[in-house]
Design an enzyme around this catalytic site. Structure first.
Site, PDB file in Angstrom:
ATOM      1  N   LYS A   1       0.849  -1.200   0.000  1.00 23.72           N
ATOM      2  CA  LYS A   1       0.000   0.000   0.000  1.00 23.72           C
ATOM      3  C   LYS A   1       0.880   1.244   0.000  1.00 23.72           C
ATOM      4  O   LYS A   1       1.926   1.269   0.663  1.00 23.72           O
ATOM      5  CB  LYS A   1      -0.901  -0.037   1.245  1.00 23.72           C
ATOM      6  CG  LYS A   1      -1.962   1.045   1.299  1.00 23.72           C
ATOM      7  CD  LYS A   1      -2.868   0.898   2.526  1.00 23.72           C
ATOM      8  CE  LYS A   1      -3.967   1.934   2.539  1.00 23.72           C
ATOM      9  NZ  LYS A   1      -4.845   1.830   3.728  1.00 23.72           N
TER      10      LYS A   1
ATOM     11  N   SER B   1     -10.016   2.123   2.765  1.00 21.77           N
ATOM     12  CA  SER B   1      -9.077   2.796   1.905  1.00 21.77           C
ATOM     13  C   SER B   1      -8.094   1.864   1.175  1.00 21.77           C
ATOM     14  O   SER B   1      -7.504   2.280   0.185  1.00 21.77           O
ATOM     15  CB  SER B   1      -8.268   3.800   2.729  1.00 21.77           C
ATOM     16  OG  SER B   1      -7.413   3.125   3.634  1.00 21.77           O
TER      17      SER B   1
ATOM     18  N   SER C   1     -10.492   0.013   7.026  1.00 24.27           N
ATOM     19  CA  SER C   1      -9.822   0.094   5.717  1.00 24.27           C
ATOM     20  C   SER C   1      -9.140  -1.186   5.235  1.00 24.27           C
ATOM     21  O   SER C   1      -8.706  -1.249   4.092  1.00 24.27           O
ATOM     22  CB  SER C   1      -8.781   1.213   5.735  1.00 24.27           C
ATOM     23  OG  SER C   1      -9.408   2.454   5.624  1.00 24.27           O
TER      24      SER C   1
END
Lengths: 521, 95
Positions: A79, A187, A211
């Site tokens: 990420k 997210s 998330s």
């Protein structure tokens, strides 16, 4: 199996150590899959092909000598929130344009030390603020799952169906995919899409209010947010420091256990890193859950919840009961206050953490007539709408005269939410079962959600309590809705009892199976 | 509680975010929607409840007071938009 990208981490691990395949082969397979798919899915914001090939070569040298680590030669996506030395690290924000850290986050350092290979950086909501991956400066990520319809097609009697079910009457039912693009959740939307669409063997993610778990549920993948303090936050771009935790997204429960074992550590560089040895999570998989006490919180049965979510929950209860668990009804009375309390605490911490983006030390700078105008113009141009909204809320609730009414009240309510869980665990409940999300994946640019930020926030209604109380939570796929989209269940455990979550999630996985999207990209 | 455009502009300045007249109008509506949503926290009885300071019951770790890091000026300024000899450059602050 010819397509190496279809191997789970545990399968690839066996083949790599057994010298049936090489790290270079599996890395090349992923790099070409990314090449083909990324224009359609937008999961990666930076692909580090050369670095991946170099790392794979080193892994192959180790594997040949029989020296490979726990993740030797396993290609992973990271990420964009994790600091990776010399590599794109921008939290998918315009304000961090061009930022390449001179350091490596503890979590990614741990993965590389165990031999993992980095494929690139994954798309996400800007600064991890969002539930649909639409707030990214790099554009939305597309969910590899699409809605589908069951059609009955009349078949010539002489012809056999190809993959459909041939019925005696000469008709078959076939699923046809709808063209509408869906969000992967957020997210960690890039992480979830990349894992689900076979663009990495596993991915790192972070979870501040859901998330990891919400995108995992939207893409048919497994995601675990460990206990606060289990993974070091050092080197991860900060959003809300008292809530942020790193964790993996993987294709099955075993892979999630393998990844978490490597990601977690005790880190002197993070003062909230808890001084406890990291157990062998994989060893928990397959252990019977007979006699385990599973709590079903009545407050999670929310008004307007779709029928299929309730049905999924009941299926989960039945599976655990069949496996010998004892099901008990429980109450977590302050559940409904978790989301409003979160939308005070998280923005307050964000407004403070994001004060550092001032156009001086890194990233974007927009000139102004004096230093204040430079700050204001830089931040106005560098932050997207959702990030500005949260900084504004945070600044407001922390401002003189409002601190007690908002921030202090929210931190008191947070203690009550934590106490609810403590009471239930003290009464002997081992694990809590809830739905992971109040719905399946929704469409890109959903008008209702765009019109009302609170509607988007409600996506995290089942996951946010876990962050507020610092507990571990795992989302595991449990079935498909009538439109063929994946749905997940969530298990919540006692602090540092991730093993119980893996053990119980494996039982659900065994009953439900695993889910892969039909390839259209 | 709700905010008006004037308050939104004041908060934006506190947060060092430039806002146009249109931005401020739009943000006022959005912020009021969120503030309306969090209003329900007032109905919770918190008498005798301490505000949370740490989610994990642990004592803050302290390290030995010795130098463990340093001599990294070049690394620290490496990502800055404007530098000179390991200093960050900013518009003139003091006349």
């Amino acid at each position: 199996m010819s397509d190496l990208t279809r191997l789970t981490i545990s399968q690839a691990r066996a083949k790599l150590h057994g010298k049936e395949i090489t790290a270079t082969e599996i890395t090349e397979a992923y790099l070409s899959a990314i090449d083909r798919a990324n224009p359609a899915l937008n999961a990666y914001v930076a692909v580090t092909g050369d670095k991946a090939r170099d790392m794979a070569k080193i892994s192959d040298a180790r594997l040949v000598k029989g020296e490979g680590g726990a993740l030797e030669g396993i290609p992973l996506g990271i990420k964009d929130l994790f600091g990776t030395e010399g590599v794109h690290t921008q939290a998918c924000s315009h304000v961090l344009d061009g930022f390449k850290p001179r350091y490596e986050s503890t979590v990614t350092s741990n993965l590389w030390a165990d031999g993992a290979v980095m494929l690139g950086k994954l798309n996400m909501d800007e600064f991890a603020m969002g539930s649909s991956n639409e707030t990214s400066y790099y554009g939305p990520v597309i969910n590899p799952w699409r809605r589908s319809r069951l059609d009955t097609v009349v078949m010539p009697t002489t012809h056999q169906g190809d993959g459909g079910f041939v019925s005696a009457g000469g008709t078959k039912t076939q699923r046809s995919l709808d063209n509408a693009q869906l969000v992967p959740g957020g997210s960690s939307g890039g992480s979830a899409t990349a894992v689900s669409a076979f663009l990495c063997a596993g991915a790192t993610a972070t979870d501040t209010g859901g998330s990891i778990r919400q995108p995992a549920a939207f893409t048919g993948t497994v995601g675990i947010k460990p206990t606060y303090g289990r993974c070091s936050r050092w080197g991860i771009v900060a959003f809300a420091s008292s809530l942020d935790q790193a964790g993996p997204i993987a294709r099955d429960v075993r892979d999630a256990a393998i990844l978490l074992k490597s990601m977690a550590s005790v880190d002197p560089k993070d003062t909230t890193s808890v001084d406890r040895p990291v157990p062998d999570y994989e060893a928990a998989i397959g252990k019977p859950i007979k006699g385990m006490k599973v709590g079903i919180p009545k407050e999670y049965r929310v008004e307007g919840m779709p029928e299929e979510i309730e049905a999924l929950w009941q299926k989960g209860i039945a599976w655990l009961k069949d496996a010998g668990a004892e099901i008990v009804d429980i109450s977590l009375p302050h559940t409904k206050y978790a989301l409003p309390a979160y939308y005070i605490v998280a923005p307050a911490e964000a407004s403070s953490n994001l004060a550092r983006y001032d156009g001086v030390r890194y990233g974007l700078r927009v000139p102004g007539k004096d230093i204040v105008e430079m700050y204001e113009k830089t931040r106005a141009a560098g932050f997207g709408r959702e990030v500005k909204r949260r900084i504004m809320i945070g600044t407001y609730v922390l401002s003189a005269g409002y601190y007690d009414a908002y921030y202090l009240q929210a931190q008191k309510v947070r203690n009550l939410i934590k106490r609810d869980f403590e009471n239930v665990f003290a009464a002997g409940v081992d694990v809590i079962l809830t739905p992971a999300t109040p719905s399946a994946a929704f469409g890109i640019a959903d008008e209702d959600m765009a019109a009302d930020p609170v509607k988007m926030y409600l996506n995290d209604i089942f996951t946010v309590t876990v962050n507020m109380a610092g507990l571990p939570g795992i989302a595991v796929p449990a079935g498909l809705d009538p439109k063929g989209l994946p749905l997940g269940l969530q298990l919540i455990g006692r602090p540092f009892e991730e093993e119980t979550l893996f053990q119980t999630a494996a039982v659900i996985e065994q009953a439900a199976g695993t889910f892969q999207p039909e390839k259209w990209w | 509680m709700s905010v008006d455009v004037k308050t939104v502009k004041r908060v934006a300045h506190l947060a060092r975010i430039a806002v146009s007249e249109d931005d401020a109008e739009r943000m006022t509506g959005e912020l009021n929607a969120i503030l309306g949503f969090v209003e329900q926290l007032n109905e919770v009885d918190v008498s005798g409840v301490e505000p949370m300071t740490s989610v994990t019951p642990m004592e803050m770790k302290k390290r030995i007071d010795v130098v463990t890091d340093g001599n990294k000026a070049a690394d620290i300024v490496a990502n800055a938009p404007a530098t000179d000899e390991n200093f960050f450059l900013v518009p003139k602050v003091v006349e």
